[in-house]
Scaffold this motif. Structure first.
Motif, mmCIF file in Angstrom:
data_model
loop_
_atom_site.group_PDB
_atom_site.id
_atom_site.type_symbol
_atom_site.label_atom_id
_atom_site.label_comp_id
_atom_site.label_asym_id
_atom_site.label_seq_id
_atom_site.Cartn_x
_atom_site.Cartn_y
_atom_site.Cartn_z
ATOM 1 N N GLY A 1 0.740 -1.257 -0.174
ATOM 2 C CA GLY A 1 -0.320 0.176 0.076
ATOM 3 C C GLY A 1 1.101 0.955 0.310
ATOM 4 N N LYS A 2 2.184 1.644 -0.106
ATOM 5 C CA LYS A 2 3.033 2.102 0.129
ATOM 6 C C LYS A 2 4.117 2.324 -1.482
ATOM 7 N N GLU A 3 4.724 3.370 -1.549
ATOM 8 C CA GLU A 3 5.378 3.292 -2.826
ATOM 9 C C GLU A 3 6.481 2.952 -2.126
ATOM 10 N N ARG A 4 7.218 2.856 -3.442
ATOM 11 C CA ARG A 4 8.861 2.298 -3.298
ATOM 12 C C ARG A 4 9.793 3.724 -2.734
ATOM 13 N N GLU A 5 10.104 3.290 -1.851
ATOM 14 C CA GLU A 5 10.754 4.435 -1.047
ATOM 15 C C GLU A 5 12.329 3.660 -1.239
ATOM 16 N N LEU A 6 13.404 4.614 -1.718
ATOM 17 C CA LEU A 6 15.866 4.524 -1.218
ATOM 18 C C LEU A 6 15.249 4.389 0.043
ATOM 19 N N VAL A 7 16.455 3.504 -0.001
ATOM 20 C CA VAL A 7 16.666 3.182 1.191
ATOM 21 C C VAL A 7 18.719 3.750 1.173
ATOM 22 N N ALA A 8 18.895 2.918 0.724
ATOM 23 C CA ALA A 8 20.666 3.826 0.586
ATOM 24 C C ALA A 8 20.902 3.415 -0.531
ATOM 25 N N GLN A 9 22.291 3.793 -0.244
ATOM 26 C CA GLN A 9 22.812 3.947 -1.657
ATOM 27 C C GLN A 9 24.275 4.497 -1.931
ATOM 28 N N ILE A 10 25.328 3.797 -2.858
ATOM 29 C CA ILE A 10 26.450 3.453 -2.892
ATOM 30 C C ILE A 10 27.270 4.033 -4.311
ATOM 31 N N THR A 11 28.098 4.806 -4.384
ATOM 32 C CA THR A 11 28.574 5.490 -5.458
ATOM 33 C C THR A 11 29.108 4.102 -5.589
ATOM 34 N N SER A 12 30.261 4.038 -7.188
ATOM 35 C CA SER A 12 31.007 3.113 -7.456
ATOM 36 C C SER A 12 32.072 3.538 -7.032
ATOM 37 N N ILE A 13 32.695 4.252 -7.384
ATOM 38 C CA ILE A 13 34.204 4.822 -7.357
ATOM 39 C C ILE A 13 34.643 4.737 -5.980
ATOM 40 N N ASP A 14 34.664 5.527 -5.333
ATOM 41 C CA ASP A 14 34.587 5.921 -3.968
ATOM 42 C C ASP A 14 33.325 5.390 -2.283
ATOM 43 N N ALA A 15 32.715 4.542 -3.461
ATOM 44 C CA ALA A 15 31.766 4.145 -2.839
ATOM 45 C C ALA A 15 31.314 5.066 -1.617
ATOM 46 N N VAL A 16 31.071 6.192 -1.411
ATOM 47 C CA VAL A 16 30.224 7.174 -0.378
ATOM 48 C C VAL A 16 28.826 6.147 -0.558
ATOM 49 N N THR A 17 28.635 6.800 0.588
ATOM 50 C CA THR A 17 27.174 5.714 1.536
ATOM 51 C C THR A 17 25.902 7.442 1.525
ATOM 52 N N THR A 18 24.689 7.007 1.187
ATOM 53 C CA THR A 18 23.913 7.377 1.645
ATOM 54 C C THR A 18 22.499 6.424 2.288
ATOM 55 N N TYR A 19 21.432 7.502 3.267
ATOM 56 C CA TYR A 19 20.804 6.741 3.685
ATOM 57 C C TYR A 19 19.428 7.670 3.951
ATOM 58 N N ALA A 20 18.369 6.604 3.306
ATOM 59 C CA ALA A 20 17.043 7.358 4.188
ATOM 60 C C ALA A 20 17.055 7.620 5.644
ATOM 61 N N ASP A 21 16.306 8.721 5.987
ATOM 62 C CA ASP A 21 15.988 8.637 7.747
ATOM 63 C C ASP A 21 16.017 7.344 8.714
ATOM 64 N N SER A 22 14.451 7.036 7.698
ATOM 65 C CA SER A 22 14.195 6.426 8.493
ATOM 66 C C SER A 22 15.398 4.460 8.746
ATOM 67 N N VAL A 23 16.266 4.471 8.397
ATOM 68 C CA VAL A 23 17.460 3.592 8.359
ATOM 69 C C VAL A 23 18.632 3.930 8.897
ATOM 70 N N LYS A 24 18.681 5.149 8.544
ATOM 71 C CA LYS A 24 19.882 5.903 9.256
ATOM 72 C C LYS A 24 20.587 5.208 10.708
ATOM 73 N N GLY A 25 21.461 4.732 10.277
ATOM 74 C CA GLY A 25 21.881 4.063 12.196
ATOM 75 C C GLY A 25 21.996 3.440 12.478
ATOM 76 N N ARG A 26 21.315 1.609 11.358
ATOM 77 C CA ARG A 26 20.509 1.013 11.505
ATOM 78 C C ARG A 26 21.065 -0.253 10.621
ATOM 79 N N PHE A 27 21.141 0.663 9.241
ATOM 80 C CA PHE A 27 21.114 -0.285 7.794
ATOM 81 C C PHE A 27 22.721 0.190 7.614
ATOM 82 N N THR A 28 23.178 -0.565 7.210
ATOM 83 C CA THR A 28 24.131 -0.611 5.841
ATOM 84 C C THR A 28 24.690 -0.960 4.729
ATOM 85 N N ILE A 29 24.569 0.030 3.948
ATOM 86 C CA ILE A 29 24.768 -0.621 2.787
ATOM 87 C C ILE A 29 26.255 -0.768 2.264
#
Length: 118
Positions: A42-70
């Motif tokens: 019943g909900k829209e698809r949401e972005l949870v986490a991203q990791i870039t290619s060369i430098d592996a920079v990570t970003t997270y949705a606020d809802s998972v920050k501190g709990r999930f690791t990509i």
């Protein structure tokens, strides 16, 4: 052909942990940004986490920050999502996503179900 195959989903208790994997083939994995999305009923698809290619920079949705690791292993052509301290709100189908830095197109996996319940 291009394939993204997710695995590692299942039933986990609240407060528990789960590790999702995304095995990639058919493209130069190390050149691509990797993302995890999720979609709950019943909900829209949401972005949870991203990791870039060369430098592996990570970003997270606020809802998972501190709990999930990509993370990613370019030698194994695999991306991961480590999920810790999960809650019922984390119940969803989790999708792997690959995108070149140009963002011109993207590949999707078929999804893996994660259910958090006691």
């Amino acid at each position: 052909q291009v394939q993204l195959v997710e695995s590692g989903g299942g039933l986990v208790q609240p407060g528990g942990s789960l590790r999702l994997s995304c095995a990639a083939s058919g493209f130069t994995f190390s050149d691509y940004f990797m993302r995890w999305y999720r979609q709950a009923p019943g909900k829209e698809r949401e972005l949870v986490a991203q990791i870039t290619s060369i430098d592996a920079v990570t970003t997270y949705a606020d809802s998972v920050k501190g709990r999930f690791t990509i993370s990613r292993d370019n030698a194994e052509n695999t991306a991961y999502l480590q999920m810790n301290n999960v809650t019922a709100d984390d119940t969803a189908v989790y999708y792997c996503h690959a995108m070149p830095p140009s963002r011109e197109y993207a590949y999707w996996g078929q999804g893996t179900q994660v259910t958090v319940s006691s």
